[in-house]
Design an enzyme around this catalytic site. Structure first.
Site, PDB file in Angstrom:
ATOM      1  N   PHE A  46       2.570  14.780  14.155  1.00  0.00           N
ATOM      2  CA  PHE A  46       2.083  14.811  12.774  1.00  0.00           C
ATOM      3  C   PHE A  46       0.644  15.311  12.719  1.00  0.00           C
ATOM      4  O   PHE A  46       0.301  16.186  11.915  1.00  0.00           O
ATOM      5  CB  PHE A  46       2.182  13.411  12.165  1.00  0.00           C
ATOM      6  CG  PHE A  46       1.479  13.279  10.845  1.00  0.00           C
ATOM      7  CD1 PHE A  46       2.019  13.837   9.698  1.00  0.00           C
ATOM      8  CD2 PHE A  46       0.276  12.602  10.745  1.00  0.00           C
ATOM      9  CE1 PHE A  46       1.373  13.722   8.477  1.00  0.00           C
ATOM     10  CE2 PHE A  46      -0.379  12.481   9.533  1.00  0.00           C
ATOM     11  CZ  PHE A  46       0.174  13.043   8.396  1.00  0.00           C
TER      12      PHE A  46
ATOM     13  N   HIS B 296       4.388   7.451   2.825  1.00  0.00           N
ATOM     14  CA  HIS B 296       5.002   6.166   3.159  1.00  0.00           C
ATOM     15  C   HIS B 296       4.493   5.080   2.221  1.00  0.00           C
ATOM     16  O   HIS B 296       3.491   5.239   1.526  1.00  0.00           O
ATOM     17  CB  HIS B 296       4.806   5.785   4.635  1.00  0.00           C
ATOM     18  CG  HIS B 296       3.489   5.175   4.975  1.00  0.00           C
ATOM     19  ND1 HIS B 296       2.809   5.480   6.128  1.00  0.00           N
ATOM     20  CD2 HIS B 296       2.714   4.242   4.339  1.00  0.00           C
ATOM     21  CE1 HIS B 296       1.685   4.779   6.176  1.00  0.00           C
ATOM     22  NE2 HIS B 296       1.609   4.029   5.105  1.00  0.00           N
TER      23      HIS B 296
ATOM     24  N   ARG C  45      -5.384  -0.787   4.180  1.00  0.00           N
ATOM     25  CA  ARG C  45      -5.047  -0.363   2.820  1.00  0.00           C
ATOM     26  C   ARG C  45      -4.370  -1.464   2.003  1.00  0.00           C
ATOM     27  O   ARG C  45      -4.226  -1.331   0.793  1.00  0.00           O
ATOM     28  CB  ARG C  45      -4.138   0.879   2.859  1.00  0.00           C
ATOM     29  CG  ARG C  45      -4.826   2.140   3.357  1.00  0.00           C
ATOM     30  CD  ARG C  45      -3.967   3.369   3.135  1.00  0.00           C
ATOM     31  NE  ARG C  45      -2.732   3.358   3.887  1.00  0.00           N
ATOM     32  CZ  ARG C  45      -2.585   3.835   5.125  1.00  0.00           C
ATOM     33  NH1 ARG C  45      -3.628   4.357   5.759  1.00  0.00           N
ATOM     34  NH2 ARG C  45      -1.415   3.805   5.731  1.00  0.00           N
TER      35      ARG C  45
ATOM     36  N   GLU D 142       0.847  -1.191   0.000  1.00  0.00           N
ATOM     37  CA  GLU D 142       0.000   0.000   0.000  1.00  0.00           C
ATOM     38  C   GLU D 142       0.879   1.236   0.000  1.00  0.00           C
ATOM     39  O   GLU D 142       2.055   1.190   0.356  1.00  0.00           O
ATOM     40  CB  GLU D 142      -0.947  -0.009   1.204  1.00  0.00           C
ATOM     41  CG  GLU D 142      -0.275   0.016   2.572  1.00  0.00           C
ATOM     42  CD  GLU D 142       0.058   1.413   3.077  1.00  0.00           C
ATOM     43  OE1 GLU D 142      -0.601   2.389   2.676  1.00  0.00           O
ATOM     44  OE2 GLU D 142       0.994   1.519   3.891  1.00  0.00           O
TER      45      GLU D 142
ATOM     46  N   HIS E  41       6.639   6.117  19.119  1.00  0.00           N
ATOM     47  CA  HIS E  41       5.814   6.394  17.944  1.00  0.00           C
ATOM     48  C   HIS E  41       4.641   7.297  18.281  1.00  0.00           C
ATOM     49  O   HIS E  41       4.213   8.096  17.442  1.00  0.00           O
ATOM     50  CB  HIS E  41       5.281   5.117  17.296  1.00  0.00           C
ATOM     51  CG  HIS E  41       4.563   5.406  16.009  1.00  0.00           C
ATOM     52  ND1 HIS E  41       3.185   5.500  15.919  1.00  0.00           N
ATOM     53  CD2 HIS E  41       5.037   5.684  14.771  1.00  0.00           C
ATOM     54  CE1 HIS E  41       2.845   5.789  14.670  1.00  0.00           C
ATOM     55  NE2 HIS E  41       3.943   5.908  13.955  1.00  0.00           N
TER      56      HIS E  41
ATOM     57  N   SER F 289       9.123   5.354   4.967  1.00  0.00           N
ATOM     58  CA  SER F 289       8.347   6.511   5.392  1.00  0.00           C
ATOM     59  C   SER F 289       9.193   7.767   5.227  1.00  0.00           C
ATOM     60  O   SER F 289      10.247   7.890   5.862  1.00  0.00           O
ATOM     61  CB  SER F 289       7.907   6.339   6.849  1.00  0.00           C
ATOM     62  OG  SER F 289       7.140   7.428   7.291  1.00  0.00           O
TER      63      SER F 289
END
Length: 348
Positions: A305, A319, A177, A142, A298, A218
């Site tokens: 973000f 990504h 995805r 994806e 993370h 990414s």
């Protein structure tokens, strides 16, 4: 609102998505598109590893690798990156993308490439080499972009871009995805194994992979960003990102991360460009998801973000995530230190 999974890859689900059908994502994102003629791609990571005193030898080796892409059946897209690993070695990585594995095989079998790699001269060079190659089928990868033009990575060989997609902005959206996840949990079946050579002795070493090794790339591109967005990237986005990438590089083996490299793009002479990305190999998508959803390193990246994404204009974020079958994986190393790539976690 489109599905991230293209129409020709959709099928009746036996595994449900993480969100309901009327979910509305918090901001627009897009996915790469290709016709049904694209059935499998090749992602080849070709590395040169060196001590600083041998940098010029490494640059020449990297330039040679790039020059081979001009031979017949070369990749449809490529880039070059650099990073220093946690053992103090510099690493150039030349990444090539093919939209047809048959073209890749023809390219690979040309004497200029096959004989160069297999020559005993490689064992006598002042640098090390590696090639980490996967070939996911169309239903096994994806993409996600915050922009729609000049797609990097695998997007450049896909040919098109979607409209706004639905499956993003929530935990588990990567899995939703990937077309194969409609009916497959994408679990690993084996362990990494050394099948020839000895990492501690140097020389040539070959690692056997396993089904559903997960690769994430990414990236961040600030080449066209203005002063305000550059300030935003370097002061707010990069610090938690760098901390998370360093954690995975040094301690990710505890979480199922086989290898993590936070790299900076370079030109053909090795000069740094204003583009960076992470290259992360994981035991499984499930292990990657666990880190993303629960680990503080993370969560800091994710919350930063979300706070800034709606104001971005020229800072390009994206990504790509893939799983692959063991029979379509190659992990080979020449004179690399034993903490390189898959060598660290492979069973002896």
């Amino acid at each position: 609102m489109e599905s991230a999974i293209d129409e020709h890859l959709q099928c009746p689900r036996s595994l449900s998505r993480r969100v309901h059908d009327d979910y509305q994502p918090p901001f627009p994102m897009f996915a790469g598109r290709s016709g049904d003629d694209l059935t499998q791609v090749v992602m080849a990571y070709l590395g040169v590893q060196f001590r600083e005193e041998n940098r010029q030898d490494a640059v020449r080796a990297m330039q040679h690798m790039v020059s081979t892409f001009n031979l017949s059946d070369g990749p449809g897209n490529h880039d070059i990156s650099f990073h220093t690993d946690n053992q103090g070695y510099g690493n150039f990585i030349v990444v090539g993308y093919w939209r047809d594995p048959a073209n890749y095989c023809r390219w690979l079998r040309q004497p200029e490439i096959e004989q160069w790699w297999s020559s005993d001269e490689r064992l006598l060079d002042n640098v090390g080499y590696f090639r980490e190659i996967i070939a996911p089928r169309a239903e096994q990868f994806e993409t996600l972009y915050a922009f729609k033009e000049d797609l990097p990575g695998v997007g450049a060989v896909m040919g098109s871009i979607s409209g706004e997609i639905q499956e993003h902005g929530y935990w588990g959206s990567v899995r939703d995805r990937i077309p194969a996840s409609q009916n497959d949990w994408l679990q690993p079946d084996e362990e990494l194994r050394i099948i020839s050579g000895d990492p501690d002795a140097g020389g040539r070493v070959v690692v056997q992979g396993h089904d559903n090794i997960t690769l994430i790339r990414s990236g961040q591109d600030w080449m066209e960003a203005d002063a305000d967005e550059r300030q935003l990237y370097f002061t707010e986005m990069l610090p938690p990102l760098q901390a998370g990438m360093d954690f995975l590089r040094d301690e990710g083996h505890m979480l199922g991360c086989y290898s993590n490299r936070f790299v900076r793009n370079v030109d053909i002479d090795g000069n740094l460009l204003d583009i960076a990305y992470d290259i992360g190999f994981w035991r499984s998508l499930d292990r990657l998801e666990r880190w993303a959803e629960s680990h503080p390193t993370h969560l800091r990246i994710f919350t930063t973000f979300f706070r800034v994404v709606t104001g971005l204009q020229k800072l390009r974020l994206y990504h790509e995530v893939s799983v692959s079958d063991a029979r379509f994986q190659t992990f080979e190393y020449i004179n690399c230190h034993p903490m390189t790539g898959m060598l660290r976690d492979a069973q002896r």
